[in-house]
Scaffold this motif. Sequence first.
Motif, PDB file in Angstrom:
ATOM      1  N   SER A 150      61.071  38.639   9.173  1.00 15.88           N
ATOM      2  CA  SER A 150      61.264  38.719   7.688  1.00 15.88           C
ATOM      3  C   SER A 150      61.637  37.593   6.901  1.00 15.88           C
ATOM      4  CB  SER A 150      62.660  39.522   7.884  1.00 15.88           C
ATOM      5  OG  SER A 150      63.741  38.996   8.338  1.00 15.88           O
ATOM      6  N   LEU A 156      58.256  42.527   6.011  1.00 17.41           N
ATOM      7  CA  LEU A 156      57.955  42.447   7.517  1.00 17.41           C
ATOM      8  C   LEU A 156      56.970  43.479   7.973  1.00 17.41           C
ATOM      9  CD1 LEU A 156      59.144  41.514  10.224  1.00 17.41           C
ATOM     10  CD2 LEU A 156      60.807  43.396  10.008  1.00 17.41           C
ATOM     11  N   GLU A 181      62.106  39.259  14.994  1.00 18.80           N
ATOM     12  CA  GLU A 181      62.595  39.904  14.086  1.00 18.80           C
ATOM     13  C   GLU A 181      64.252  40.578  15.091  1.00 18.80           C
ATOM     14  OE1 GLU A 181      64.517  40.952  10.301  1.00 18.80           O
ATOM     15  OE2 GLU A 181      62.784  39.836  11.032  1.00 18.80           O
TER      16      GLU A 181
END
Length: 444
Positions: A150, A156, A181
Amino acid sequence: MGKMLIKNARIVNENSIFEGDLLIKGDLIEKIAANISDDTAEVIDVQGRYLLPGVIDDQVHFREPGLTHKGDIASESRAAVAGGITTYMEQPNTTPQTTTIEKLEEKFEMGARSSFANYSFLFGGTNDNLEELKRLDKNACSGVKLFLGSSTGNMLVDDEEVIEKIFKNTEMVISAHCEDEGTIKRNLAEYKAKYGDDIPVKYHPKIRSVEACYLSSSKAIALAEKTGTRLHVFHLSTGKETDLFRNDIPLEQKKITAEVCVHHLWFSEEDYDTKGTLIKWNPAVKAAEDRDRLWKALLDDRIDVIATDHAPHLLGEKDNVYTKAPSGGPLVQHALPALLEKVREKVISLEKVVQKMSHNPAILFQIEKRGFIREGYFADLVVVDLNAPYQVTKENIAYKCKWSPFEGTTFKSTVTHTFVNGHLAYENGNFSAERRAKRLTFNR
């Protein structure tokens, strides 16, 4: 078609430096020779300064549409020209995002209206736009961008099944932002439990860690190898990741390539004490050892391209507690001068800078007639004086956001002239109001 004759240049091109003249006719380089005379041409005597092919920046965020209080195509491309960047590839995390062919073409219309430098745009892959991506012509734009970690814009892509389908269904280069992430979320929760929102920024490289970068980039590379995808990993920030890339074959034969950005070559975690959130980027600036290993991989050709990841924010936005301060900073005006500083320090040769900032992006993205000083190529050219010091101040910053992480730095080299398609777009601090930029075309 007007003519312009550049006299007495030290021409840096294709791993050599030679003295000569260069004749421009219209938007193309017509002739390169030791001594050229043409009574019909306007003459610019550069008096032994270096003449480079224009820099091609494969990763910028110019914030248009939707975030134009930070920057826009006109302001940031103008700053790029002041820094010797004649061509850029802009990223899809604007508002709205560039995730449909309609929005991509709208961006090209913006570029045609506003840009001072040659332009293309990356198409953004998401968890749910695979069918739109399949419709994209391989020559429509510079490539596809995937955020596998992200960052600004909330793009994302975290569905592994979708990622594999995108890899299998894309003919163009896929450029990827690689950070895991899950690792970042766990690290952030740990530091928030200890400090709340006001986490000391020096912990940014612990939150967006070496492990987060390596886990994501290694998975992306494994998938690219499995699917035969042409993968380009953006902004390497760790020494560990450099071992994932090859230098035993020519760039034209590589299926998996890598880029490093100026800030990861210049700053280290030691600079957080003085620069704070001004050098907060995703991925994070990390240890001096990482920086040293990035330089080593750049010089031995495991890393193929130097870019900026230019991403302006207002100072008021950056001047915030850790969790609220956005990541990114403006760099296009000062990237080439920063690299020229390393040339003077004998860290890198001028020929290698040209290879990594001009030749290789043109080869990697198969850009038509740019990135080299060759007869018949577009006259995208930069003149630099390696003995003309200047200090970066608010008064000479061209970014719309009016700050730079290099503010207060004295560079010993200066960009004196920038030509875009044969047009003198910038000369000694003065900009031409005329725009001669073109949409990039490709040989694919």
